[in-house]
Write an enzyme that holds these catalytic residues in place. Structure first.
Site, short mmCIF file in Angstrom:
data_model
loop_
_atom_site.label_atom_id
_atom_site.label_comp_id
_atom_site.label_asym_id
_atom_site.label_seq_id
_atom_site.Cartn_x
_atom_site.Cartn_y
_atom_site.Cartn_z
N LYS A 136 64.76 42.66 38.32
CA LYS A 136 65.87 42.56 39.27
C LYS A 136 65.26 42.59 40.67
O LYS A 136 64.95 43.65 41.20
CB LYS A 136 66.83 43.73 39.08
N GLU A 151 57.59 53.97 42.85
CA GLU A 151 56.75 53.82 44.04
C GLU A 151 57.69 53.79 45.23
O GLU A 151 58.44 52.83 45.41
CB GLU A 151 55.89 52.55 43.94
N CYS A 173 55.10 49.99 52.48
CA CYS A 173 55.25 51.42 52.11
C CYS A 173 54.06 52.24 52.58
O CYS A 173 54.23 53.38 52.94
CB CYS A 173 55.51 51.56 50.61
N GLU A 200 60.40 57.91 57.52
CA GLU A 200 59.93 56.54 57.37
C GLU A 200 60.86 55.60 58.14
O GLU A 200 62.07 55.63 57.96
CB GLU A 200 59.92 56.18 55.88
P1 ADP Z 1 66.82 49.14 50.67
O1 ADP Z 1 67.86 50.20 50.91
O2 ADP Z 1 65.81 49.08 51.75
O3 ADP Z 1 67.36 47.79 50.31
P2 ADP Z 1 66.47 49.96 47.97
O4 ADP Z 1 65.57 51.01 47.47
O5 ADP Z 1 67.92 50.27 47.91
O6 ADP Z 1 66.00 49.65 49.43
O7 ADP Z 1 66.19 48.59 47.21
C1 ADP Z 1 65.12 48.39 46.33
C2 ADP Z 1 65.64 47.72 45.09
O8 ADP Z 1 66.56 48.61 44.47
C3 ADP Z 1 66.42 46.42 45.33
O9 ADP Z 1 66.12 45.52 44.28
C4 ADP Z 1 67.86 46.87 45.24
O10 ADP Z 1 68.74 45.85 44.86
C5 ADP Z 1 67.76 47.93 44.17
N1 ADP Z 1 68.88 48.89 44.18
C6 ADP Z 1 69.64 49.28 45.21
N2 ADP Z 1 70.56 50.17 44.83
C7 ADP Z 1 70.40 50.36 43.51
C8 ADP Z 1 71.04 51.16 42.50
N3 ADP Z 1 72.06 51.95 42.79
N4 ADP Z 1 70.58 51.08 41.23
C9 ADP Z 1 69.53 50.30 40.91
N5 ADP Z 1 68.90 49.51 41.80
C10 ADP Z 1 69.32 49.53 43.08
#
Ligand code: ADP
Length: 482
Positions: free
Chosen positions: A173, A248, A282, A381
């Site tokens: 994903k 990570e 990161c 961060e």
């Molecule tokens: P940012 O907030 O900078 O977009 P995230 O950690 O939320 O960083 O995003 C990293 C990945 O996690 C993306 O692929 C995002 O779609 C996914 N993501 C965001 N929210 C969720 C969630 N609740 N469950 C699983 N994956 C998620």
């Protein structure tokens, strides 16, 4: 680029979402729509996981050499299509072409590395009373991979190549801001003959497709790279499924400059260590800790260096591109505005949108000269082109400040005195410690990952193969009479 439609890769087919829903991915340099992309829901994720489940035994049954050969073919195809992938990555993420080119090259190397080692994994034999035992590693089964938007193709390769090498089927994903190169790379894998269902990519929003993947009971291992709060969410979801996770997460990595360094020589490296990918890295070295004796020189030299940075759209290949999205621009702007109000540091340069770049999500290279190491901008961060420079009195204080944040991803120590270098390095808590170096080992061979709030588990290198597989011990009874 005119707006077009991307499709997901599920069970070897190019498909829209079952519900025919879409979202848009945009060019961060202009805000224009690049493509509409399927907005997957749980039903789509279920279909991808089912496809993985069905395809996995056949993939595992291939010999490691056969799997490795296919991964090498993916590497070759990425090399063949490097310029096309580079341009797509630049358009989707915003980074300059020369940076995207490095990412695509790393993606190629990752597939090559795991292709080469797939059939060279050692096993161990143990002698036990009445016979012997041996261990080998078996795939988890279906592995889920949630990836972030900062290095999409590189992190796709980093997580998928080792998982495939040991015989898992993958469901990826990618981040909603940058799904395009992951979709393209999955198609390249199909082109070289990786069977349908072995590598699936579902696109969609984190709270929908991402959480559906994390909640899916048929995913046997989940790797996640992204923010600390989302990492916590997917870890909780994985606890409910009793499945292993690898996380990570973020960093606030320090570069410690002892008083004997040649500041002028070091400044270009320090600049790229924080400004590469507009600071959206990161392990960006977003804190420079400088010995008081050289602190003023360091601030002056880095301010002058940041003033030279050429900013513009990634496709024009300047030094610095835009941030990835409007949301990210708002986050960085808010953190910088709060830091200006908070005191504890002086804004030396930058701090907002560069003049003349009114479209897109550009942010100036920014420096805070920090007087209070506890101030939030020196601890949180930012994930933007923002550097804090913090003075220290002696080695003890340097170590205390370096280790004083919540994150422990990476750190660097700079000095001509090798004894001091090792002494300091040995006191730093971080997954990666660099001595007089930055950027070496950003390749594929070295394990990479964090400690504490930066996560756990290790990507890259041979270690990743351990993460993406489970240890099996087989015992054999030997009849002493024979
Ligand atoms: P940012 O907030 O900078 O977009 P995230 O950690 O939320 O960083 O995003 C990293 C990945 O996690 C993306 O692929 C995002 O779609 C996914 N993501 C965001 N929210 C969720 C969630 N609740 N469950 C699983 N994956 C998620």
């Amino acid at each position: 680029m005119t707006s077009n439609t991307a499709l997901m890769v599920i069970d070897g087919e190019d498909v829209p979402a079952v519900g025919r829903d879409w979202f848009e991915t945009r060019d961060p340099a202009s805000g224009e729509v690049l493509a509409r992309v399927p907005r997957a829901a749980a039903a789509d994720v279920d279909a991808a996981v089912r496809a993985g489940r069905e395809a996995q035994p056949g993939w595992e049954a291939l010999s490691p050499r056969e799997r490795g050969t296919m991964l090498l073919a993916v590497a070759d195809l990425i090399a063949d299509r490097a310029e096309e992938l580079t341009r797509l990555e630049t358009l989707d993420v915003g980074k300059p072409l020369h940076e995207a080119r490095v990412d695509v090259h790393h993606a190629e190397r990752l597939f090559r590395f795991y292709g080469e080692v797939a059939d060279k994994l050692p096993t161990e034999k143990l002698t036990v009373d009445g016979g012997f035992a041996f261990t080998d590693r078996i795939p988890h089964g279906v592995t889920g991979h949630i990836t972030p938007w900062n290095y999409p193709i590189q992190l796709f390769a980093r997580t998928v190549a080792p998982a495939l090498a040991v015989g898992n089927a993958c469901v990826v994903k990618p981040a909603e801001d940058t799904p395009l190169t992951s979709l393209r790379a999955a198609r390249l894998a199909l082109e070289v003959g990786i069977p349908a269902g072995v590598l699936n990519v579902v696109t969609g929003l984190g709270a929908e497709a991402g959480s559906a993947l994390a909640d899916n009971p048929d995913v046997d291992h989940l790797s996640f790279t992204g923010s600390r709060p989302t990492g916590e969410r997917v870890m909780v979801a994985s606890a409910h499924q009793m499945r292993p996770v690898m996380l990570e997460l973020g960093g606030k990595s320090p570069s410690i400059l002892l008083g004997d360094v040649n500041v002028a020589e070091l400044v270009p490296t320090l600049r790229s260590a924080v400004l590469w990918n507009a600071g959206q890295t990161c392990d960006a070295q977003s804190r420079v800790l400088a010995d008081r004796a050289i602190h003023a020189d360091v601030v002056d030299a880095l301010t002058a260096e940041f003033g030279q940075v050429k900013i513009g759209p990634g496709v024009e290949d300047h030094d610095l591109g835009p941030l990835v999205s409007e949301t990210q621009h708002e986050r960085v702007s808010a953190l910088v505005a709060a830091a200006r109000d908070a005191g504890g540091g002086r804004l030396v340069t930058g701090g907002g949108r560069p003049e003349g770049l009114d479209d897109g999500w550009f942010f100036e290279p920014t420096i805070f000269d920090v007087t209070d190491p506890a101030t939030p901008i020196a601890n949180d961060e930012v994930f933007g082109p923002v550097l804090t420079i913090v003075p220290f009195r002696d080695e003890r204080e340097a170590v205390r400040i370096a280790n004083g944040v919540r994150y422990d991803l990476a750190a660097a120590v700079w000095t001509k005195d090798i004894d001091r270098a090792f002494r300091l390095a040995s006191q730093i808590r971080a997954g990666q410690v660099h001595i007089n170096s930055w950027g070496i080992g950003s390749g594929v061979e070295l394990p990479f990952g964090g400690i504490r709030q930066s996560g756990f588990g290790r990507e890259k290198g041979l270690r990743a193969l351990t993460e993406y597989s489970a240890l099996r011990t087989t015992t054999v009874r030997v009849d002493p009479g024979r």
